[in-house]
Structure formats: structure tokens, C-alpha cells
Design a protein around this motif. Structure first.
Motif, short mmCIF file in Angstrom:
data_model
loop_
_atom_site.label_atom_id
_atom_site.label_comp_id
_atom_site.label_asym_id
_atom_site.label_seq_id
_atom_site.Cartn_x
_atom_site.Cartn_y
_atom_site.Cartn_z
N PRO A 115 13.86 103.89 23.02
CA PRO A 115 14.32 105.00 23.92
C PRO A 115 13.59 104.81 25.26
O PRO A 115 14.20 105.23 26.36
CB PRO A 115 14.20 106.32 23.23
CG PRO A 115 14.24 105.69 21.90
CD PRO A 115 13.62 104.57 21.82
N GLU A 116 12.47 104.44 25.31
CA GLU A 116 11.40 104.74 26.72
C GLU A 116 11.74 103.63 27.54
O GLU A 116 11.30 103.35 28.57
CB GLU A 116 10.08 104.71 26.56
CG GLU A 116 9.48 103.39 25.34
CD GLU A 116 9.32 103.88 24.01
OE1 GLU A 116 8.42 103.39 23.14
OE2 GLU A 116 10.33 104.55 23.43
N ASP B 291 31.20 104.36 20.51
CA ASP B 291 30.47 105.18 19.84
C ASP B 291 29.11 105.03 19.86
O ASP B 291 28.19 105.59 19.69
CB ASP B 291 30.96 105.31 18.33
CG ASP B 291 32.30 105.96 18.06
OD1 ASP B 291 32.79 106.59 18.81
OD2 ASP B 291 32.93 105.52 16.87
N ALA B 292 28.84 103.82 20.35
CA ALA B 292 27.35 103.30 20.63
C ALA B 292 26.55 103.83 21.39
O ALA B 292 27.16 104.20 22.52
CB ALA B 292 27.50 101.70 20.61
N PRO B 293 25.34 104.18 21.25
CA PRO B 293 24.51 104.83 22.24
C PRO B 293 23.94 103.79 23.17
O PRO B 293 24.07 102.51 23.17
CB PRO B 293 23.09 105.25 21.44
CG PRO B 293 23.26 104.01 20.35
CD PRO B 293 24.40 103.56 20.06
N ALA C 82 13.04 95.90 21.85
CA ALA C 82 14.10 96.45 21.14
C ALA C 82 13.71 96.26 19.54
O ALA C 82 13.03 95.41 19.10
CB ALA C 82 15.54 95.93 21.21
N TYR C 83 14.21 97.03 18.71
CA TYR C 83 14.15 96.82 17.34
C TYR C 83 15.47 96.17 16.89
O TYR C 83 16.56 96.67 17.10
CB TYR C 83 14.01 98.19 16.71
CG TYR C 83 12.74 98.92 16.47
CD1 TYR C 83 11.51 98.40 16.11
CD2 TYR C 83 12.57 100.23 17.39
CE1 TYR C 83 10.23 99.06 16.32
CE2 TYR C 83 11.36 100.63 17.68
CZ TYR C 83 10.04 100.12 16.88
OH TYR C 83 9.07 100.54 17.04
#
Length: 317
Positions: A286-287, A249-251, A195-196
Motif C-alpha cells: 500500500p505505501e 474489481d481489482a484494487p 509487492a507481495y
């Protein structure tokens, strides 16, 4: 145990915290097995004692000790003024918790109140409150994990299989710039994601987190929010927050850090219903985001049913 200085109290608090970092405290075990020494409870049952104590431990750590830390870090508040505030807010919690199964906590809280006016410096007084904040957070983590959340199966909505009303607004979603990378590993699941950190959006918060890495913490699942997991961390951050985001709202893959609810490291893996805003900490790449599905399902079972501990290790890459 007798003390000769505030430093002795701080050392004892830290040693007690370290002892329960990876091992269930005896007090929590006594609660869940019905073996409280004083058998606190009415008519031979201990659930009422457990329920009230668990709620008070939550509030004591999150909504009492963290605000106390913010107060003592305010230079406009003198130490004598703070000691009065501490006496006013701590005693009702720590004394009741002492009776309700946490005698050691009660003794330590009393010793802290007795010795804090004799702090050798303002910084030592702050360190004492910081140490006790982590101590109570660690207790709160174990208390939450072993609470019988499975009783919730008896209190479901009329159509629990129907999704809750959607309130997410993707237009309010925070987009972070790739920053310092960290790695999250769950054991015994043997699942890892990268993660970033939001070092550009919340630099002070990220600095506090990175200074505490690596750490391994007990992973649990939210019981109110939705598809979200959290873990109490062995640090205390009072860093200023620049960027917040509503939880709903978070992804998928959003990382948050909740200073005000126990110093929680939070991983969202799906839809949520809570519209409160929390500090943005980062985002799973994302991956790797789909790996969170299995983690979330297993952590939910751990929290709600099996109580088998799942451990999260967070480290810099």
C-alpha cells in the motif's frame, strides 16, 4: 539454415528469442518504416499489411501456440496426433506471417513441423513447443509496442472525458495474505515498488514466476482495459490456477499473470472496464501504490505516442 535434429531447431529458436529480448527485431523495424523487402500491400501502402500481420501475430502467439502447448502436455494425446494438430493450426498462421514480413518465423515454424515427429522423447517435443511459444510471445511484444496506437485519437467516444460506466464490485475483490516479496523497477523512470506474491492463493503460478526471476522486459500499456500495464515475460506457465479475479474489481496495485494472452505480467494502477477474470499474482504494498500513477502515465505515452521503450525489471527481494 539447415538442421540435423530437433535439438538444432530448438537451439536456433532460443538464440533468435534471446537476440530480440532487448533489441527491436529487424522485421518490426521494417514494418514501421515501410521497408518490407517484398513491399507487401495494395496500391503502395503498407498499413493494411501491418494491421493484419499484427493481429495475426497476436492470435498466433496467444490463442494458437499456448493452446498447442497445453495439448502436447496432455499425456492422452500421442505425438503423431499432436503433429497432425500442429500441422492443421500452425501453417495458416506461419505461412501468412512469412509473406507479411516475418520470413524467418515462417522458416522456423516449417522446420519445427518437419522435425517434431523425430523428437528423441516426448519431453523434447514439449520443450520445442515451449521454446516456440516464448519466441512468438517476444515477437508479439515488439509488434504491440510499435503498432501505431496513436491513430486511436481519431476514434474516440462522443465524450471521452467522461468516465466509463462503473461496474466494479469491491465485495468480489480477492484479499491475499502477504507472501514472498518481489521488487519492480522501471527504467529510465527510476521508480521502484515492492509487492507481495500470492504464494498462498496461487502457489503453482508463483513458483513458475519465481523460477524465472530476475528478468527485464519491455513495459507497455493496455489499450482496451483501462489503467493497467503489462509486459510479455520470458517464461511459459501452464500452472493450475486456484484464484482469479475480475479485472474491474481489482484494487490499485493488483498484480496479475495472464498465461493465455502471452504470459503477461500485469500491473493495475487505477480503474478498469474489463469484466474478464484473470489469475491473481500479487499486490503492490500500500505505501508504494501511489508511485504507480507516474509510471502509468509515462507508459501510456510510450505505448500510445512516443514509442520510447520503458523497461521493467522484476526480482526477488
Amino acid at each position: 539454415m539447415s538442421y540435423t535434429s530437433l535439438g538444432d531447431v530448438i537451439d536456433h529458436v532460443r538464440s533468435q528469442t534471446a537476440a530480440m529480448a532487448r533489441e527491436e527485431p529487424a522485421e518490426i523495424y521494417a514494418f514501421r518504416t515501410g521497408t518490407l523487402e517484398n513491399q507487401a500491400g495494395s496500391y503502395g501502402q503498407y498499413f493494411g499489411t501491418w494491421d493484419i500481420a499484427a493481429g495475426m501475430m497476436r492470435d498466433y502467439s496467444m490463442y494458437t501456440y499456448y493452446p498447442l502447448l497445453q495439448i502436447i502436455e496432455n499425456p492422452d494425446i500421442t505425438l503423431p496426433q499432436f503433429c497432425f494438430i500442429l500441422d492443421s493450426f500452425d501453417h495458416p498462421y506461419s505461412n501468412y506471417l512469412r509473406y507479411s514480413g516475418f520470413p524467418q518465423l515462417g522458416k522456423l515454424a516449417l522446420s519445427l513441423r518437419e522435425w517434431l515427429p523425430r523428437a528423441t522423447s516426448r519431453q523434447q517435443a514439449i520443450e520445442a513447443i515451449r521454446a516456440f511459444c516464448i519466441y512468438t510471445d517476444t515477437f508479439a511484444a515488439w509488434s504491440f509496442h510499435y503498432f501505431p496506437w496513436g491513430l486511436g485519437k481519431q476514434f474516440t467516444y462522443a465524450n471521452p472525458e467522461v468516465a466509463a460506466p462503473a461496474i466494479a464490485d469491491a465485495s468480489r475483490r480477492v484479499h491475499i495474505k502477504p507472501g514472498r516479496k518481489i521488487r519492480l523497477t522501471w527504467q529510465p523512470l527510476d521508480i521502484t515498488v515492492d509487492a507481495y506474491l500470492a504464494v498462498h492463493e496461487n502457489p503453482e503460478l508463483c513458483r513458475d514466476l519465481m523460477a524465472a526471476l530476475p528478468f527485464t522486459v519491455l513495459q507497455d500499456h493496455a489499450v482496451v482495459t483501462g489503467e493497467s500495464m503489462y509486459a510479455w515475460c520470458p517464461l511459459v506457465s501452464t500452472a493450475p490456477i486456484q484464484v482469479r479475479e475480475r479485472i474491474c474489481d481489482a484494487p490499485k496495485g493488483r498484480l496479475r499473470f495472464s498465461q493465455s494472452t502471452g504470459q503477461k505480467f500485469i500491473v493495475q494502477y487505477g480503474p478498469t472496464t474489463e469484466d474478464l477474470a484473470q489469475p491473481v499474482l500479487g499486490e503492490v504494498i500500500p505505501e508504494h501504490a501511489d508511485r504507480l500513477d507516474k509510471v502509468g502515465a509515462e507508459v501510456w505515452k510510450s505505448t500510445f505516442d512516443t514509442k520510447t521503450p520503458i523497461w521493467l525489471t522484476v526480482e526477488l527481494v
